[in-house]
Design a protein around this motif. Structure first.
Motif, PDB file in Angstrom:
ATOM      1  N   VAL A   1       0.835  -1.204   0.000  1.00 18.11           N
ATOM      2  CA  VAL A   1       0.000   0.000   0.000  1.00 18.11           C
ATOM      3  C   VAL A   1       0.873   1.259   0.000  1.00 18.11           C
ATOM      4  O   VAL A   1       0.596   2.224  -0.713  1.00 18.11           O
ATOM      5  N   GLY A   2       1.965   1.237   0.746  1.00 22.68           N
ATOM      6  CA  GLY A   2       2.883   2.372   0.776  1.00 22.68           C
ATOM      7  C   GLY A   2       3.526   2.648  -0.569  1.00 22.68           C
ATOM      8  O   GLY A   2       3.880   3.796  -0.876  1.00 22.68           O
TER       9      GLY A   2
ATOM     10  N   GLY B   1       1.936   2.158  -3.417  1.00 24.77           N
ATOM     11  CA  GLY B   1       0.901   2.514  -4.384  1.00 24.77           C
ATOM     12  C   GLY B   1       0.011   1.384  -4.829  1.00 24.77           C
ATOM     13  O   GLY B   1      -0.854   1.572  -5.680  1.00 24.77           O
ATOM     14  N   GLY B   2       0.184   0.187  -4.270  1.00 25.33           N
ATOM     15  CA  GLY B   2      -0.711  -0.924  -4.580  1.00 25.33           C
ATOM     16  C   GLY B   2      -1.989  -0.795  -3.772  1.00 25.33           C
ATOM     17  O   GLY B   2      -2.098   0.044  -2.879  1.00 25.33           O
ATOM     18  N   ARG B   3      -2.971  -1.645  -4.101  1.00 32.16           N
ATOM     19  CA  ARG B   3      -4.237  -1.591  -3.354  1.00 32.16           C
ATOM     20  C   ARG B   3      -4.784  -3.000  -3.148  1.00 32.16           C
ATOM     21  O   ARG B   3      -4.628  -3.872  -4.008  1.00 32.16           O
ATOM     22  N   PRO B   4      -5.414  -3.213  -1.981  1.00 32.02           N
ATOM     23  CA  PRO B   4      -6.008  -4.529  -1.712  1.00 32.02           C
ATOM     24  C   PRO B   4      -7.178  -4.807  -2.652  1.00 32.02           C
ATOM     25  O   PRO B   4      -7.931  -3.897  -3.006  1.00 32.02           O
ATOM     26  N   LEU B   5      -7.339  -6.061  -3.053  1.00 34.56           N
ATOM     27  CA  LEU B   5      -8.474  -6.479  -3.872  1.00 34.56           C
ATOM     28  C   LEU B   5      -9.489  -7.268  -3.072  1.00 34.56           C
ATOM     29  O   LEU B   5     -10.638  -7.354  -3.449  1.00 34.56           O
ATOM     30  N   GLU B   6      -9.054  -7.870  -1.974  1.00 35.45           N
ATOM     31  CA  GLU B   6      -9.927  -8.694  -1.152  1.00 35.45           C
ATOM     32  C   GLU B   6      -9.779  -8.270   0.300  1.00 35.45           C
ATOM     33  O   GLU B   6      -8.727  -7.820   0.711  1.00 35.45           O
ATOM     34  N   ALA B   7     -10.833  -8.472   1.073  1.00 37.48           N
ATOM     35  CA  ALA B   7     -10.786  -8.121   2.486  1.00 37.48           C
ATOM     36  C   ALA B   7     -10.779  -9.346   3.388  1.00 37.48           C
ATOM     37  O   ALA B   7     -10.762  -9.224   4.584  1.00 37.48           O
ATOM     38  N   LYS B   8     -10.793 -10.546   2.797  1.00 42.38           N
ATOM     39  CA  LYS B   8     -10.841 -11.745   3.626  1.00 42.38           C
ATOM     40  C   LYS B   8      -9.674 -12.664   3.298  1.00 42.38           C
ATOM     41  O   LYS B   8      -9.135 -12.642   2.186  1.00 42.38           O
ATOM     42  N   ASP B   9      -9.269 -13.463   4.263  1.00 39.38           N
ATOM     43  CA  ASP B   9      -8.201 -14.431   4.060  1.00 39.38           C
ATOM     44  C   ASP B   9      -8.760 -15.680   3.399  1.00 39.38           C
ATOM     45  O   ASP B   9      -9.909 -16.036   3.604  1.00 39.38           O
ATOM     46  N   ALA B  10      -7.943 -16.349   2.621  1.00 43.43           N
ATOM     47  CA  ALA B  10      -8.360 -17.590   1.975  1.00 43.43           C
ATOM     48  C   ALA B  10      -8.384 -18.728   2.989  1.00 43.43           C
ATOM     49  O   ALA B  10      -7.587 -18.758   3.912  1.00 43.43           O
ATOM     50  N   ALA B  11      -9.298 -19.654   2.794  1.00 46.37           N
ATOM     51  CA  ALA B  11      -9.377 -20.826   3.671  1.00 46.37           C
ATOM     52  C   ALA B  11      -8.317 -21.834   3.256  1.00 46.37           C
ATOM     53  O   ALA B  11      -7.793 -21.778   2.150  1.00 46.37           O
ATOM     54  N   GLY B  12      -8.019 -22.748   4.121  1.00 48.25           N
ATOM     55  CA  GLY B  12      -7.077 -23.807   3.789  1.00 48.25           C
ATOM     56  C   GLY B  12      -5.741 -23.600   4.453  1.00 48.25           C
ATOM     57  O   GLY B  12      -5.589 -22.771   5.337  1.00 48.25           O
TER      58      GLY B  12
ATOM     59  N   GLY C   1      -5.104 -10.728  -1.837  1.00 51.64           N
ATOM     60  CA  GLY C   1      -4.985 -10.253  -3.204  1.00 51.64           C
ATOM     61  C   GLY C   1      -4.815  -8.746  -3.272  1.00 51.64           C
ATOM     62  O   GLY C   1      -5.409  -8.003  -2.487  1.00 51.64           O
ATOM     63  N   TYR C   2      -4.016  -8.302  -4.240  1.00 49.45           N
ATOM     64  CA  TYR C   2      -3.723  -6.883  -4.431  1.00 49.45           C
ATOM     65  C   TYR C   2      -3.662  -6.558  -5.912  1.00 49.45           C
ATOM     66  O   TYR C   2      -3.566  -7.446  -6.746  1.00 49.45           O
ATOM     67  N   ALA C   3      -3.680  -5.272  -6.205  1.00 50.05           N
ATOM     68  CA  ALA C   3      -3.412  -4.786  -7.559  1.00 50.05           C
ATOM     69  C   ALA C   3      -2.230  -3.841  -7.474  1.00 50.05           C
ATOM     70  O   ALA C   3      -2.109  -3.057  -6.525  1.00 50.05           O
TER      71      ALA C   3
END
Length: 130
Positions: free
Chosen positions: A88-89, A91-102, A108-110
Motif C-alpha cells: 500500500v505504501g 501505491g498498490g491496493r487490496p483487492l480482497e478483504a478476507k483471508d483464503a481458507a485452507g 490479493g492486491y493490484a
C-alpha cells in the motif's frame, strides 16, 4: 540440450518506468535493462520481470467478470501485515478483504497499473507440539 528455457514475466502497462519502481521496491530488485518501451528488473532470488509500454493496456477487473483475471503473480512473504503495509505504501491496493481458507493464508492486491497479485504466507505443516 534444453529446447525451451524460462524467460521473463512481462507485464504490459502505460508507464513501465513507474511500474518497474513499484516492483523493484517491493522485491528489493535491481534494474537490469531499460529502453524507451521496456524496463527489466531482477530480484535477489533471480526472478526476472519486465514492464512493456502499451498505451492501450487495460488492467484486469478481477474479481468483476468484465475483462476478468488475465494472469496474476504469487509472492511468498513471512509477514502478511508487514507486506501489505509495504504494498500500500508503494501505491498498490487490496483487492480482497478476507483471508483464503485452507493451509495457506493469502491476500490479493493490484499494482499501480491494475495487475493483480497475491501475497501468500505458507504456514508450518509439522505436527503440533505439546
Amino acid at each position: 540440450m534444453t529446447l525451451v528455457m524460462a524467460g521473463v514475466v512481462v507485464l504490459d502497462c502505460a508507464e513501465p518506468e513507474k511500474l518497474a519502481v513499484f516492483y523493484r521496491e517491493l522485491l528489493g530488485a535491481e534494474e537490469t535493462d531499460a529502453t524507451a518501451n521496456r524496463v527489466e528488473v531482477r530480484s535477489p532470488d533471480g526472478m526476472r520481470m519486465a514492464f512493456r509500454r502499451d498505451t492501450n493496456a487495460t488492467p484486469p477487473s478481477w474479481p468483476r467478470p468484465e475483462n476478468s483475471l488475465q494472469v496474476h503473480l504469487d509472492f511468498l512473504v513471512d509477514d502478511l501485515d508487514e507486506a501489505e503495509r509495504r504494498v500500500v505504501g508503494l501505491g498498490g491496493r487490496p483487492l480482497e478483504a478476507k483471508d483464503a481458507a485452507g493451509p495457506f493464508e493469502e491476500r490479493g492486491y493490484a499494482d499501480p497499473a491494475g495487475h493483480s497479485f497475491t501475497l501468500r504466507l505458507t504456514r508450518a505443516t509439522g505436527p503440533k507440539q505439546g
